[in-house]
Write an enzyme that holds these catalytic residues in place. Structure first.
Site, PDB file in Angstrom:
ATOM      1  N   GLU A  81      39.252  39.828  27.949  1.00 25.47           N
ATOM      2  CA  GLU A  81      38.464  40.413  28.539  1.00 25.47           C
ATOM      3  C   GLU A  81      36.979  39.951  28.093  1.00 25.47           C
ATOM      4  OE1 GLU A  81      38.269  41.882  31.379  1.00 25.47           O
ATOM      5  OE2 GLU A  81      36.393  43.040  31.419  1.00 25.47           O
ATOM      6  N   TRP A 123      31.743  36.522  51.893  1.00 25.58           N
ATOM      7  CA  TRP A 123      32.324  35.767  50.407  1.00 25.58           C
ATOM      8  C   TRP A 123      32.902  34.571  51.005  1.00 25.58           C
ATOM      9  CZ3 TRP A 123      36.937  34.664  48.246  1.00 25.58           C
ATOM     10  CH2 TRP A 123      36.777  34.225  46.855  1.00 25.58           C
ATOM     11  N   ARG A 178      31.640  43.413  48.858  1.00 25.45           N
ATOM     12  CA  ARG A 178      32.803  42.730  49.052  1.00 25.45           C
ATOM     13  C   ARG A 178      32.417  41.136  49.145  1.00 25.45           C
ATOM     14  NH1 ARG A 178      36.502  46.376  51.374  1.00 25.45           N
ATOM     15  NH2 ARG A 178      37.478  44.646  52.652  1.00 25.45           N
ATOM     16  N   ASN A 184      37.003  39.339  58.402  1.00 21.76           N
ATOM     17  CA  ASN A 184      37.477  39.353  57.030  1.00 21.76           C
ATOM     18  C   ASN A 184      39.048  38.893  56.932  1.00 21.76           C
ATOM     19  OD1 ASN A 184      37.905  39.863  54.458  1.00 21.76           O
ATOM     20  ND2 ASN A 184      38.042  42.076  54.864  1.00 21.76           N
ATOM     21  N   GLY A 185      39.216  37.830  56.034  1.00 23.67           N
ATOM     22  CA  GLY A 185      40.448  37.377  55.844  1.00 23.67           C
ATOM     23  C   GLY A 185      40.647  35.936  55.907  1.00 23.67           C
ATOM     24  N   LYS A 210      34.376  38.443  30.601  1.00 19.30           N
ATOM     25  CA  LYS A 210      32.757  38.797  30.905  1.00 19.30           C
ATOM     26  C   LYS A 210      31.927  37.852  30.714  1.00 19.30           C
ATOM     27  CE  LYS A 210      33.464  41.740  32.555  1.00 19.30           C
ATOM     28  NZ  LYS A 210      34.654  42.167  33.207  1.00 19.30           N
ATOM     29  N   LYS A 242      32.746  42.403  44.510  1.00 18.20           N
ATOM     30  CA  LYS A 242      33.333  43.339  43.801  1.00 18.20           C
ATOM     31  C   LYS A 242      34.805  43.660  44.250  1.00 18.20           C
ATOM     32  CE  LYS A 242      33.161  46.747  40.840  1.00 18.20           C
ATOM     33  NZ  LYS A 242      33.048  46.453  39.232  1.00 18.20           N
ATOM     34  N   HIS A 284      48.384  25.381  18.423  1.00 16.70           N
ATOM     35  CA  HIS A 284      49.183  24.620  19.305  1.00 16.70           C
ATOM     36  C   HIS A 284      48.449  23.672  20.143  1.00 16.70           C
ATOM     37  CE1 HIS A 284      52.569  26.782  17.415  1.00 16.70           C
ATOM     38  NE2 HIS A 284      51.940  27.878  17.566  1.00 16.70           N
ATOM     39  N   CYS A 327      34.686  39.743  52.171  1.00 13.85           N
ATOM     40  CA  CYS A 327      33.708  39.852  53.375  1.00 13.85           C
ATOM     41  C   CYS A 327      33.873  41.477  53.650  1.00 13.85           C
ATOM     42  CB  CYS A 327      33.782  39.091  54.589  1.00 13.85           C
ATOM     43  SG  CYS A 327      34.164  37.564  54.121  1.00 13.85           S
ATOM     44  N   GLU A 361      31.972  35.129  33.459  1.00 15.30           N
ATOM     45  CA  GLU A 361      31.477  35.909  34.871  1.00 15.30           C
ATOM     46  C   GLU A 361      29.909  36.088  35.034  1.00 15.30           C
ATOM     47  OE1 GLU A 361      33.896  39.640  35.046  1.00 15.30           O
ATOM     48  OE2 GLU A 361      34.349  39.170  36.977  1.00 15.30           O
TER      49      GLU A 361
HETATM   50  O1  M6R Z   1      39.665  46.132  42.178  1.00 17.12           O
HETATM   51  P1  M6R Z   1      40.433  45.174  41.112  1.00 17.12           P
HETATM   52  O2  M6R Z   1      40.430  46.124  39.802  1.00 17.12           O
HETATM   53  O3  M6R Z   1      41.953  45.212  41.628  1.00 17.12           O
HETATM   54  O4  M6R Z   1      39.830  43.718  41.014  1.00 17.12           O
HETATM   55  C1  M6R Z   1      40.551  42.972  40.108  1.00 17.12           C
HETATM   56  C2  M6R Z   1      39.570  41.634  39.872  1.00 17.12           C
HETATM   57  O5  M6R Z   1      39.338  41.154  41.020  1.00 17.12           O
HETATM   58  C3  M6R Z   1      38.381  42.149  38.953  1.00 17.12           C
HETATM   59  O6  M6R Z   1      38.836  42.810  37.861  1.00 17.12           O
HETATM   60  C4  M6R Z   1      37.614  41.116  38.462  1.00 17.12           C
HETATM   61  O7  M6R Z   1      38.050  40.187  37.681  1.00 17.12           O
HETATM   62  C5  M6R Z   1      36.272  41.744  38.150  1.00 17.12           C
HETATM   63  N1  M6R Z   1      35.089  40.734  38.497  1.00 17.12           N
HETATM   64  C6  M6R Z   1      36.193  41.763  36.533  1.00 17.12           C
HETATM   65  O8  M6R Z   1      35.022  41.842  36.107  1.00 17.12           O
END
Ligand code: M6R
Length: 613
Positions: free
Chosen positions: A486, A77, A27, A103-104, A490, A608, A509, A2, A493
């Protein structure tokens, strides 16, 4: 997670709050709200949806006290409670005297909520945060000031708390509380802005107090009084922020993600710029004590998400070039597994934002065990940059798309430099070898640039042919493994499709049981010492009816002809290949998400920056 913002001053608070929330939307963006102190009352406007939805409601309706000069805002969030209007912040107490944004995470929320209900409080939302308003209400009813009540509440709740609160009966100030979630206070000449991050403050002032854990602050126009957890006053000196916000623009691209994919050549170029000169690696930020670097007994890389995948590449590169044992751990696991570290260990914390709660906590934990911490991050002055003993900045520029792209390639470039630097200090490679690798690294941006258009075309065609599938595997070996991880991340996500990244040799396996016609397997099969084995694994997938997409080097007919579809990439040395191979994977995910009509910049359920554990 947040984003929170609070304002007190002479301007109309609503505009400042909504503008600040727009800047903090990275955030979290599932619901948003504001509260202002009007004519003897607190007015709250909140809704499910993004800050833009809140802004329209504020414009259309809502708040009568348009000239109010004290207020708080929040973009959420969800952690506890669905992303609905009722669960959106701000939350109020039973009397309507105060409102809070938080936030927390409050870890003991169940017992606190039960006790509050027993004492007659009416809890309206399903959030943990609302408890804070009711706990403050009790403190006020017993005659404490808002800041005294806030200090007491901090002692009662377990977990992370960044909170800003306002009091109907005291319209000249707000109270801010911080533990384990970031909170900063910008002090203007006749105003103050409290926020989770600097972008919401810079428009108003450059003088910023970074609150420390356990502190409570009373904030008025142009003034701040800070109290430690024992209630004693603490002297604070605002620091001057000397960098500017770059306002991110799409620059003609349909969205930030595509723009940022196209910015990768410059992100890599800027990250390596000036760091290899006159035949030598020059990492001035990390060099510190070369004696220490020569005697490191191990390196532990800690990170989350995409940054973790960059850390995986670093493990291969550091072990291969510098011959130092490297462990890699998810930051969220690291401090709970009782790691063995001492003052000869180097911990490398990788994070785009520098604010990820798990990684910040991992840094602190590593330091408490005596290890030295180098942060690799993209945001200047972030929490991690401040916590670490040294910082190696990636210079990718602001990344707006929630799915990391250019910061990932910049992280890999930075980590490759770090690996080479360690090899230089420890003389595990000759200066000639280092020079050759660094020179080749310098050529990567041009190669990515030259191929972006053809990869985009290939990605469009691939998404047309397999975009309706529901199951995807991404397979690689060696440094192709993190690329596979990765690529899968992607895709899931931004397209919300099921995708798994696997070490190709691991499929037999167990996971191979899932492979059947209709399943799509993306194989990272660029040149390297395990390529022949990857191609055998690819055959195993084909034999079970999977549709196979390969990422192969230009002219590698053996790989290309065996696959149903090929992305072709230029050949570079194995350790540097992830910098190239991941880009077609990003474009593939992007095209599939677009074909499904999804918002690639703000995928559902994500944020983000992840500032909760
Ligand atoms: O800001 P950070 O690199 O520490 O963030 C880590 C992850 O939250 C971030 O890489 C997340 O997996 C992204 N959404 C990847 O696209």
């Amino acid at each position: 997670m947040c984003g929170i913002v609070g304002y007190v001053g002479s301007e109309a608070a609503l505009g400042v709050l909504v503008d600040g929330l727009h800047r903090l939307e990275y955030r979290g963006y599932d619901s948003a709200g504001v509260a202002v102190v009007g004519d003897g009352a607190i007015e709250i406007e909140k809704c499910a949806g993004k800050v833009g939805d809140l802004a329209s409601r504020v414009d259309d309706s809502g708040i009568a006290a348009r000239a109010a000069t004290l207020g708080i805002g929040h973009t959420r969030w969800a952690t506890h409670g669905a992303p609905t209007g009722i669960n959106a912040h701000p939350h109020s107490d039973c009397t309507g005297r105060i409102a809070i944004v938080h936030n927390g995470i409050i870890e003991n929320h169940r017992s606190l909520a039960a006790a509050l209900r027993e004492r007659g409080h009416d809890l309206k939302s399903a959030t943990d945060s609302e408890l804070l308003a009711h706990l403050l209400e009790e403190g006020l009813s017993e005659g404490r000031s808002l800041s005294e009540a806030a200090l007491e509440v901090l002692g009662e709740v377990e977990g992370s708390v960044a909170m800003v609160t306002i009091d109907r009966d005291d319209p000249g100030r707000l109270v801010a509380v911080r533990r384990d979630s970031p909170l900063l206070v910008g002090i203007g000449s006749d105003s103050a802005v409290v926020a989770s991050d600097i972008p919401a403050i810079l428009e108003h002032t450059r003088r910023v107090v970074v609150m420390s854990d356990g502190q409570v602050a009373e904030v008025g126009p142009g003034e701040i009084t800070v109290f430690a957890s024992d209630g004693a006053k603490v002297a604070v000196e605002p620091k001057e922020i000397n960098w500017d916000l770059q306002s991110p623009e799409k620059a003609g691209y349909p969205d930030f993600m595509l723009k940022e994919i196209h910015e990768q050549p410059s992100a890599i170029r800027d990250t390596i710029r000036g760091r290899f000169e006159d035949g030598k690696l020059r990492l001035d930020e990390v060099h510190g004590d070369e004696g220490f670097l020569r005697n490191i007994n191990k390196i532990v890389v800690v990170a989350c998400g995409t940054s973790f995948h960059a850390g995986m590449v670093a493990k291969y590169a550091i072990e291969h070039w510098a011959r130092i044992p490297v462990e890699i751990d998810l930051a969220s696991e690291f401090r709970y597994r009782d790691p063995v570290l001492d003052d000869k260990a180097l911990v490398v914390a990788v994070s785009q934002s520098g604010e990820t709660a798990d990684t910040v906590a991992a840094c602190r934990y590593a330091k408490s065990l005596g290890a030295r911490v180098v942060a690799v991050c993209n945001v200047v002055d972030s929490s991690m940059a401040r916590e670490a003993d040294a910082v190696l900045y990636t210079r990718a520029g602001p990344e707006v798309g929630v799915a990391a792209t250019k910061t990932f390639t910049a992280q890999m470039a930075a980590m490759e430099l770090l690996a080479l630097y360690l090899a230089q200090v420890r003389e595990s490679l000759s200066s000639h070898e280092i020079g050759e690798i660094a020179t080749e690294l310098g050529r990567i941006p041009g190669l990515v640039d030259a191929n972006l258009e053809s990869w985009s075309e290939q990605a469009k065609r691939a998404s047309q042919s397999v975009g309706r599938s529901k199951d995807f595997f991404f397979l690689g070996r060696g440094v192709g493994y993190p690329v596979a991880m990765e690529g899968a991340l992607k895709l899931k996500e931004i397209s919300y499709l099921h995708a798994e990244g696997y070490a190709a040799g691991e499929m037999k396996h167990g996971p191979i049981a899932l492979v059947e016609p209709g399943v799509v397997v993306v194989v990272i099969a660029t040149s390297g010492h395990v390529k022949a084995k990857v191609l055998s694994n690819m055959q195993e997938m084909k034999a079970r009816g999977a549709t196979v997409l390969v990422i192969a080097n230009d002219g590698d007919d053996a790989a290309i002809e065996e696959a149903d579809f090929a992305f072709t990439v230029p050949e570079v040395s194995e350790m540097l290949s992830p910098l190239i191979d991941v880009v077609p994977c990003q474009l593939f995910a992007y095209e599939i998400a677009l074909s499904r009509g999804l918002d690639v910049d703000k995928p559902r359920n994500l944020a983000k920056t992840v500032t909760v554990e």
